[in-house]
Design an enzyme around this catalytic site. Sequence first.
Site, PDB file in Angstrom:
ATOM      1  CG  ASN A   1       1.866   2.851   0.374  1.00  0.00           C
ATOM      2  OD1 ASN A   1       2.201   2.017  -0.079  1.00  0.00           O
ATOM      3  ND2 ASN A   1       3.065   3.595   1.375  1.00  0.00           N
TER       4      ASN A   1
ATOM      5  CE1 TYR B   1       0.366  -6.490   6.357  1.00  0.00           C
ATOM      6  CE2 TYR B   1       0.082  -8.332   5.095  1.00  0.00           C
ATOM      7  CZ  TYR B   1       0.424  -6.922   5.305  1.00  0.00           C
ATOM      8  OH  TYR B   1       0.782  -6.532   3.668  1.00  0.00           O
TER       9      TYR B   1
ATOM     10  CB  ILE C   1       7.103  -5.447  -2.583  1.00  0.00           C
ATOM     11  CG1 ILE C   1       5.958  -5.863  -3.231  1.00  0.00           C
ATOM     12  CG2 ILE C   1       7.878  -4.441  -3.277  1.00  0.00           C
ATOM     13  CD1 ILE C   1       5.963  -6.272  -4.828  1.00  0.00           C
TER      14      ILE C   1
ATOM     15  NE  ARG D   1      10.897   2.717   6.244  1.00  0.00           N
ATOM     16  CZ  ARG D   1      11.466   2.031   7.050  1.00  0.00           C
ATOM     17  NH1 ARG D   1      12.685   1.813   7.238  1.00  0.00           N
ATOM     18  NH2 ARG D   1      11.100   1.036   7.926  1.00  0.00           N
TER      19      ARG D   1
ATOM     20  CB  SER E   1      -0.824  -7.376   0.837  1.00  0.00           C
ATOM     21  OG  SER E   1      -0.197  -8.617   1.161  1.00  0.00           O
TER      22      SER E   1
END
Length: 261
Positions: free
Chosen positions: A93, A165, A198, A18, A152
């Site tokens: 991804n 992260y 995003i 997704r 990112s």
Amino acid sequence: MFRNDAHAATALVTGGRRGIGRAIALELATRGYDVAFTDAAGDSEAQATVEQIEACGRRALFVESRLEDVASHGRALDQIIAWAGAVDCFVNNAGIGSPVRGDLLDLTPEAFDAVLGVNLRGTFFMTQAVARHMLATAREGGPARSIISVSSVSARMASPERAEYCLSKSALPMLTRLFALRLAASGIGVFEVRPGIIRTPMTAAVAQRYEARFEQGLVPMRRWGEASDVAAAVGVLADGSLRFATGSVLNVDGGLSISAL
């Protein structure tokens, strides 16, 4: 009805069930790739992605696989190669966010290990496995070959409430450069796509916070980035036209990362 073209290029997208991963899978399908994708869960979302790829006239394969389980990478890749014959485009991804946002002084080893285990360790070793495969299956005059990592803006913009992260993403530019150097002589282009803010299921929980900040000019383009924006960038890098730019970063952030006075 999908085409079964024995000479079709094949793409492998991790985390393709997704969000950005699905958008990338569909972009590559529209560009003529058969698409295999992995994700940690096989459910209706994964099936929907399969159906949407096939609606583009291409073959699709879903393989349930957890990226942090490095020992399973070989089995997953063997299944994909048996289905496709070869992987021509590999898109890193899959990734996870911080389990809990908060003061980095409260960050636990468990949270650190979980995020680094997927976003860096799992990504590195899956890339290693695919690179070995690509080198072993070079095809004269075959499709362009590429490895593209979706990182990112957090690779260079610090968010102290998401330390693990940021650390995981900050390593991906080096991963890109290392593999670009190792694979350049074999004509395999290696790139990093660096998305900004995003609109995805991962950002849904903080959507209201960002909406207000867009109005204040946080993003110069004053809008959300869409998964299709990231997918379009991946598609351009995958087609081989920018192979001589191997090792490069493409920012997809509406100007967010540009320093301004």
